[in-house]
Write a protein that holds these residues in place. Structure first.
Motif, PDB file in Angstrom:
ATOM      1  N   LEU A 105       0.818  -1.215   0.000  1.00 19.51           N
ATOM      2  CA  LEU A 105       0.000   0.000   0.000  1.00 19.51           C
ATOM      3  C   LEU A 105       0.852   1.265   0.000  1.00 19.51           C
ATOM      4  O   LEU A 105       0.348   2.353  -0.236  1.00 19.51           O
ATOM      5  CB  LEU A 105      -0.898   0.037   1.244  1.00 19.51           C
ATOM      6  CG  LEU A 105      -1.879  -1.130   1.401  1.00 19.51           C
ATOM      7  CD1 LEU A 105      -2.552  -1.076   2.755  1.00 19.51           C
ATOM      8  CD2 LEU A 105      -2.907  -1.091   0.271  1.00 19.51           C
ATOM      9  N   PHE A 106       2.166   1.113   0.245  1.00 15.88           N
ATOM     10  CA  PHE A 106       2.993   2.300   0.452  1.00 15.88           C
ATOM     11  C   PHE A 106       3.948   2.515  -0.714  1.00 15.88           C
ATOM     12  O   PHE A 106       4.604   1.586  -1.154  1.00 15.88           O
ATOM     13  CB  PHE A 106       3.762   2.159   1.766  1.00 15.88           C
ATOM     14  CG  PHE A 106       2.846   2.025   2.950  1.00 15.88           C
ATOM     15  CD1 PHE A 106       2.340   3.157   3.575  1.00 15.88           C
ATOM     16  CD2 PHE A 106       2.439   0.771   3.404  1.00 15.88           C
ATOM     17  CE1 PHE A 106       1.478   3.044   4.644  1.00 15.88           C
ATOM     18  CE2 PHE A 106       1.564   0.653   4.476  1.00 15.88           C
ATOM     19  CZ  PHE A 106       1.083   1.795   5.097  1.00 15.88           C
ATOM     20  N   THR A 107       4.013   3.744  -1.217  1.00 14.25           N
ATOM     21  CA  THR A 107       4.881   3.984  -2.375  1.00 14.25           C
ATOM     22  C   THR A 107       6.286   4.396  -1.977  1.00 14.25           C
ATOM     23  O   THR A 107       7.180   4.352  -2.794  1.00 14.25           O
ATOM     24  CB  THR A 107       4.318   5.091  -3.307  1.00 14.25           C
ATOM     25  OG1 THR A 107       4.185   6.287  -2.535  1.00 14.25           O
ATOM     26  CG2 THR A 107       2.985   4.695  -3.890  1.00 14.25           C
ATOM     27  N   ASP A 108       6.478   4.813  -0.737  1.00 16.12           N
ATOM     28  CA  ASP A 108       7.850   5.105  -0.327  1.00 16.12           C
ATOM     29  C   ASP A 108       8.031   4.885   1.168  1.00 16.12           C
ATOM     30  O   ASP A 108       7.068   4.599   1.896  1.00 16.12           O
ATOM     31  CB  ASP A 108       8.296   6.504  -0.776  1.00 16.12           C
ATOM     32  CG  ASP A 108       7.595   7.627  -0.028  1.00 16.12           C
ATOM     33  OD1 ASP A 108       6.620   7.360   0.711  1.00 16.12           O
ATOM     34  OD2 ASP A 108       8.027   8.779  -0.183  1.00 16.12           O
ATOM     35  N   ASP A 109       9.266   4.973   1.609  1.00 16.36           N
ATOM     36  CA  ASP A 109       9.578   4.676   2.995  1.00 16.36           C
ATOM     37  C   ASP A 109       8.988   5.711   3.929  1.00 16.36           C
ATOM     38  O   ASP A 109       8.549   5.390   5.032  1.00 16.36           O
ATOM     39  CB  ASP A 109      11.099   4.576   3.144  1.00 16.36           C
ATOM     40  CG  ASP A 109      11.635   3.558   2.165  1.00 16.36           C
ATOM     41  OD1 ASP A 109      11.346   2.373   2.332  1.00 16.36           O
ATOM     42  OD2 ASP A 109      12.287   3.968   1.189  1.00 16.36           O
ATOM     43  N   ALA A 110       8.936   6.953   3.472  1.00 15.04           N
ATOM     44  CA  ALA A 110       8.392   8.014   4.308  1.00 15.04           C
ATOM     45  C   ALA A 110       6.945   7.704   4.691  1.00 15.04           C
ATOM     46  O   ALA A 110       6.541   7.867   5.850  1.00 15.04           O
ATOM     47  CB  ALA A 110       8.457   9.352   3.575  1.00 15.04           C
ATOM     48  N   SER A 111       6.151   7.237   3.733  1.00 10.18           N
ATOM     49  CA  SER A 111       4.740   6.998   4.049  1.00 10.18           C
ATOM     50  C   SER A 111       4.597   5.822   5.019  1.00 10.18           C
ATOM     51  O   SER A 111       3.707   5.815   5.870  1.00 10.18           O
ATOM     52  CB  SER A 111       3.911   6.812   2.778  1.00 10.18           C
ATOM     53  OG  SER A 111       4.480   5.870   1.925  1.00 10.18           O
ATOM     54  N   LEU A 112       5.478   4.836   4.897  1.00 11.52           N
ATOM     55  CA  LEU A 112       5.446   3.706   5.837  1.00 11.52           C
ATOM     56  C   LEU A 112       5.799   4.164   7.262  1.00 11.52           C
ATOM     57  O   LEU A 112       5.144   3.768   8.232  1.00 11.52           O
ATOM     58  CB  LEU A 112       6.457   2.653   5.395  1.00 11.52           C
ATOM     59  CG  LEU A 112       5.875   1.343   4.882  1.00 11.52           C
ATOM     60  CD1 LEU A 112       6.912   0.597   4.074  1.00 11.52           C
ATOM     61  CD2 LEU A 112       5.388   0.483   6.040  1.00 11.52           C
ATOM     62  N   VAL A 113       6.834   4.974   7.341  1.00  9.57           N
ATOM     63  CA  VAL A 113       7.278   5.452   8.651  1.00  9.57           C
ATOM     64  C   VAL A 113       6.180   6.299   9.287  1.00  9.57           C
ATOM     65  O   VAL A 113       5.868   6.172  10.478  1.00  9.57           O
ATOM     66  CB  VAL A 113       8.597   6.253   8.502  1.00  9.57           C
ATOM     67  CG1 VAL A 113       8.869   7.106   9.723  1.00  9.57           C
ATOM     68  CG2 VAL A 113       9.751   5.284   8.242  1.00  9.57           C
ATOM     69  N   GLU A 114       5.573   7.117   8.470  1.00  8.11           N
ATOM     70  CA  GLU A 114       4.496   7.961   8.934  1.00  8.11           C
ATOM     71  C   GLU A 114       3.324   7.126   9.451  1.00  8.11           C
ATOM     72  O   GLU A 114       2.730   7.442  10.481  1.00  8.11           O
ATOM     73  CB  GLU A 114       4.029   8.761   7.737  1.00  8.11           C
ATOM     74  CG  GLU A 114       3.358  10.013   8.064  1.00  8.11           C
ATOM     75  CD  GLU A 114       3.484  10.893   6.841  1.00  8.11           C
ATOM     76  OE1 GLU A 114       3.903  12.043   6.990  1.00  8.11           O
ATOM     77  OE2 GLU A 114       3.178  10.411   5.732  1.00  8.11           O
ATOM     78  N   ALA A 115       3.000   6.055   8.708  1.00  8.19           N
ATOM     79  CA  ALA A 115       1.905   5.184   9.130  1.00  8.19           C
ATOM     80  C   ALA A 115       2.227   4.509  10.460  1.00  8.19           C
ATOM     81  O   ALA A 115       1.323   4.071  11.172  1.00  8.19           O
ATOM     82  CB  ALA A 115       1.618   4.141   8.050  1.00  8.19           C
ATOM     83  N   SER A 116       3.497   4.442  10.800  1.00  9.16           N
ATOM     84  CA  SER A 116       3.864   3.852  12.100  1.00  9.16           C
ATOM     85  C   SER A 116       3.819   4.894  13.211  1.00  9.16           C
ATOM     86  O   SER A 116       4.173   4.609  14.353  1.00  9.16           O
ATOM     87  CB  SER A 116       5.265   3.227  12.014  1.00  9.16           C
ATOM     88  OG  SER A 116       6.267   4.233  12.081  1.00  9.16           O
ATOM     89  N   GLY A 117       3.422   6.119  12.866  1.00  7.30           N
ATOM     90  CA  GLY A 117       3.212   7.133  13.902  1.00  7.30           C
ATOM     91  C   GLY A 117       4.354   8.124  14.076  1.00  7.30           C
ATOM     92  O   GLY A 117       4.293   8.969  14.959  1.00  7.30           O
ATOM     93  N   VAL A 118       5.370   8.038  13.241  1.00 10.62           N
ATOM     94  CA  VAL A 118       6.504   8.962  13.371  1.00 10.62           C
ATOM     95  C   VAL A 118       6.413  10.044  12.288  1.00 10.62           C
ATOM     96  O   VAL A 118       6.369   9.714  11.103  1.00 10.62           O
ATOM     97  CB  VAL A 118       7.849   8.210  13.237  1.00 10.62           C
ATOM     98  CG1 VAL A 118       9.025   9.175  13.302  1.00 10.62           C
ATOM     99  CG2 VAL A 118       7.967   7.136  14.307  1.00 10.62           C
TER     100      VAL A 118
END
Lengths: 225, 225
Positions: free
Chosen positions: B180-193
């Protein structure tokens, strides 16, 4: 539209008047439009300081019909000066089309130009769009930003093509209001007319940074192979 | 990240293994990272078919510490393979940083790399961003689109840099979920950071279309002037 004042580093000359592949930047798109349809009338909008330079170059084109019009204080005002010249000096039939093109995009292809005219004929208002290749983030007012799904967005280029009456009506707004709009498509849309998309091209780059000249030369060179 | 399968037209070789300015595309960024900080450990993630090719090139680097790791079925899976190799084979102190960089961006500058490390040290998660130069439109499900104010958006590049524990935790997700995530930033963000931005560069292009090779050569050539 050649009224921008973006300058190449260390040069007093705006980028659209520099030389690219042996030809002034703005003349590339003029010639590409005329190659596709010699019956087109070309209107070059530029800062008053450069009218003479533009007229001299345009004179070399021979039979083509053209006008040079002074720009305004912002891009929308400059576009409005251009279309007012159409209104007052040329007149428009109901089915006339206007393509608004940035001189800073000298590499527009004949194919794109043709698709633009066809799309505007069919849909009244049409702009070239490309998938976004970088990931996008939206800035919020508190200085933070959040990830977006880039597949929901497209990047818009020029030429943006409209039936003349639609574009004239869209620009019929108070001056202060015009500056809210970054392109012709958004103005037309605000006037209530939906805007269709046609395929843009990755080679149709906008010369923004000084280094883009080298990039544009590379694309020109590849295209000639 | 050199696991993509994007190919140059007419060639079976993915673009990151082509030659650019006398050097394999992926080696440009490897060398730029090591030039900036020779103590960095480089992990190249690539399709299993190309491990030998990558190892041979990396061997030529001399003393630098490096690993080659096979990619997965999607970009996020490939990144996860890379960071799992860090977890299991290298170990990370709490203050270790991980920069995730696309091999298809060979022109990243030493300045950007340094700013990335610094920003991640300060903010835990930092990605390079640039103003959007084209107008943007948002597509809606009914096939229409609407103009956006491009000043509210930024385009995101790589290297995206994170404190190691933050990135490891962000990738601690079920496989199906990752896509579902196109880059690492969006994944990190989804983890609350929250993710900070640092300045990207227009020269740090992503090689996407075949013609981008000529553009990259032009930028390299300009940079050497």
């Amino acid at each position: 539209m050649a009224a921008g004042s973006g300058r190449r580093a260390g040069s007093p000359l705006p980028k659209q008047f520099h030389t690219l592949g042996g030809r002034t930047v703005f003349m590339h798109s003029v010639i590409r439009f005329l190659d596709d349809a010699p019956e087109v009338t070309v209107i070059v909008v530029c800062h008053p300081d450069f009218i003479q330079l533009v007229e001299k170059e345009m004179d070399g084109l021979g039979a083509a019909e053209w006008l040079v019009v002074p720009g305004g204080n912002s891009r929308p005002e400059s576009v409005r000066n251009g279309i007012n010249a159409i209104r007052t000096r040329l007149g428009t039939g109901k089915s006339a089309l206007i393509a608004v093109h940035d001189a800073a995009r000298p590499l527009v292809s004949a194919l794109m130009i043709r698709e633009g005219w066809h799309a505007a004929e069919e849909y009244l208002a049409a702009v070239p769009a490309l998938p976004v290749t970088d990931s996008l983030r939206q800035l919020s007012e508190d200085g933070r930003s959040e990830a977006l799904d880039r597949s929901r967005f497209v990047a818009v280029q020029t030429p943006q093509v409209f039936r003349a009456d639609i574009l004239l009506r869209a620009y019929d707004r108070p001056k202060g209001d015009l500056s809210l709009f970054t392109d012709d498509a958004s103005l037309v849309e605000a006037s209530g007319v939906p805007v269709a998309l046609y395929p843009g091209s990755p080679e149709n780059i906008k010369i923004t940074h000084p280094r883009d000249f080298a990039i544009a030369e590379a694309i020109l060179h590849e295209a000639e192979k």
